[in-house]
Design a protein around this motif. Structure first.
Motif, short mmCIF file in Angstrom:
data_model
loop_
_atom_site.label_atom_id
_atom_site.label_comp_id
_atom_site.label_asym_id
_atom_site.label_seq_id
_atom_site.Cartn_x
_atom_site.Cartn_y
_atom_site.Cartn_z
N ARG A 61 0.73 -1.10 0.04
CA ARG A 61 0.10 0.11 -0.07
C ARG A 61 0.92 1.31 -0.18
O ARG A 61 0.51 2.41 -0.58
CB ARG A 61 -0.72 -0.15 1.36
CG ARG A 61 -2.00 -0.73 1.40
CD ARG A 61 -2.91 -0.43 2.30
NE ARG A 61 -3.98 -1.56 2.44
CZ ARG A 61 -4.79 -1.87 3.49
NH1 ARG A 61 -4.42 -1.15 4.48
NH2 ARG A 61 -5.72 -2.48 3.59
N ASN A 62 2.01 0.98 0.48
CA ASN A 62 2.82 2.29 0.45
C ASN A 62 4.09 2.35 -0.66
O ASN A 62 5.25 2.83 -0.36
CB ASN A 62 3.50 2.25 1.96
CG ASN A 62 2.83 2.72 2.96
OD1 ASN A 62 2.47 3.95 3.04
ND2 ASN A 62 2.07 1.95 3.67
N LYS A 63 3.69 1.59 -1.51
CA LYS A 63 4.32 1.62 -2.99
C LYS A 63 5.48 0.95 -2.96
O LYS A 63 6.56 1.17 -3.64
CB LYS A 63 4.58 3.04 -3.28
CG LYS A 63 3.47 4.04 -3.30
CD LYS A 63 2.44 3.82 -4.33
CE LYS A 63 1.04 4.79 -4.39
NZ LYS A 63 -0.03 4.23 -3.87
N PHE A 64 5.70 -0.05 -2.06
CA PHE A 64 6.77 -0.80 -2.21
C PHE A 64 6.44 -1.98 -3.22
O PHE A 64 5.42 -2.86 -2.84
CB PHE A 64 7.07 -1.53 -0.80
CG PHE A 64 7.85 -0.46 -0.05
CD1 PHE A 64 9.26 0.00 -0.20
CD2 PHE A 64 7.22 0.27 1.01
CE1 PHE A 64 9.71 0.94 0.65
CE2 PHE A 64 7.75 1.24 1.89
CZ PHE A 64 9.28 1.48 1.64
N PRO A 65 6.96 -2.33 -4.18
CA PRO A 65 6.58 -3.37 -5.29
C PRO A 65 6.59 -4.78 -4.61
O PRO A 65 7.44 -5.22 -3.79
CB PRO A 65 7.58 -3.33 -6.21
CG PRO A 65 8.15 -1.84 -6.33
CD PRO A 65 8.28 -1.57 -4.67
N ARG A 66 5.53 -5.49 -5.00
CA ARG A 66 5.46 -7.09 -4.40
C ARG A 66 6.76 -7.57 -4.69
O ARG A 66 7.18 -8.41 -3.83
CB ARG A 66 4.10 -7.56 -5.09
CG ARG A 66 3.93 -8.82 -4.49
CD ARG A 66 2.66 -9.59 -5.02
NE ARG A 66 1.71 -10.56 -4.23
CZ ARG A 66 2.38 -11.60 -3.71
NH1 ARG A 66 3.75 -11.99 -4.34
NH2 ARG A 66 1.66 -12.49 -3.15
N ASN A 67 7.23 -7.41 -5.75
CA ASN A 67 8.38 -8.29 -6.22
C ASN A 67 9.61 -7.95 -5.43
O ASN A 67 10.70 -8.61 -5.56
CB ASN A 67 8.59 -8.11 -7.77
CG ASN A 67 7.50 -8.99 -8.51
OD1 ASN A 67 6.91 -9.89 -8.07
ND2 ASN A 67 7.36 -8.45 -10.01
N ASP A 68 9.64 -6.92 -4.85
CA ASP A 68 10.79 -6.35 -3.83
C ASP A 68 10.66 -6.78 -2.59
O ASP A 68 11.65 -6.93 -1.77
CB ASP A 68 11.07 -4.91 -3.86
CG ASP A 68 11.49 -4.40 -5.31
OD1 ASP A 68 11.69 -5.16 -6.44
OD2 ASP A 68 11.35 -2.88 -5.41
N ILE A 69 9.63 -7.39 -2.21
CA ILE A 69 9.25 -7.74 -0.73
C ILE A 69 9.58 -9.47 -0.92
O ILE A 69 8.72 -10.10 -1.27
CB ILE A 69 7.81 -7.68 -0.19
CG1 ILE A 69 7.57 -6.06 -0.26
CG2 ILE A 69 7.74 -8.10 1.19
CD1 ILE A 69 6.19 -5.62 -0.38
#
Length: 183
Positions: A61-69
């Protein structure tokens, strides 16, 4: 304080994952549980899993891309992974309590876990969630660097030995974490 409402499919995944965790540790340790807590219940594991998934949702939600998590919590059998979640090289450890436990226990970490967190330069995110698969709300209470818990914490015995970050004033706001985590 942010709150995340998990979607029905996320709750189903959380419950199934909590059940797999219980089954895995029951085979490995019997009814003694795992780690410091000496219990192994679906409801207890569900608190943690819901908290981990909610943290991931909050990050997205805070604009961190799913693929970076990096969702290390998905592979609970590999204890060599660093952090429940890794993001841009930062280790995030998620600590969840039930809502009714928050005022009494708040920010506690078993000493052995805390030593690993400090060594990993981890960030600890404090949450509350219920131990059932009906209540979809998870509250993200705040966060701290693990070294802050070690430096300012005091010994406290709950269901196990803990280092407790006693003062509410020492807990950081979730909104401040966004800036810290940006690459």
């Amino acid at each position: 304080m942010p709150k995340v409402k998990l979607l029905p499919h996320e709750l189903v995944w959380c419950k199934q994952h909590a059940e797999k965790i219980v089954e895995h540790y029951a085979k490995k340790y019997g009814d003694k549980g795992s780690g410091s807590y000496n219990h192994n219940k679906v409801s207890s594991n569900l608190v943690g899993v819901k908290s981990e998934v909610a943290t991931q949702v909050w990050l997205m939600r805070n604009k961190f891309p799913r693929n970076d998590i990096e969702r290390n919590y998905e592979d609970f059998t590999n204890n060599k992974l660093k952090g429940d979640i890794n993001l841009y090289g930062r280790s995030l450890e998620i600590k969840g309590l039930r809502p009714h436990q928050w005022d009494k226990f708040k920010r506690c970490i078993p000493p052995r876990q805390l030593n690993h967190y400090v060594k990993d330069d981890a960030i600890v995110i404090w949450t509350t969630a219920t131990g059932d698969d009906k209540n979809k709300t998870v509250h993200l209470k705040g966060w701290n660097y693990a070294h802050e818990v070690k430096d300012k914490g005091v010994f406290r015995r709950t269901i196990c030995d803990n280092i407790w970050l006693e003062s509410d004033d020492d807990m950081r706001e979730m909104s401040d974490l966004i800036t810290v985590l940006k690459p």
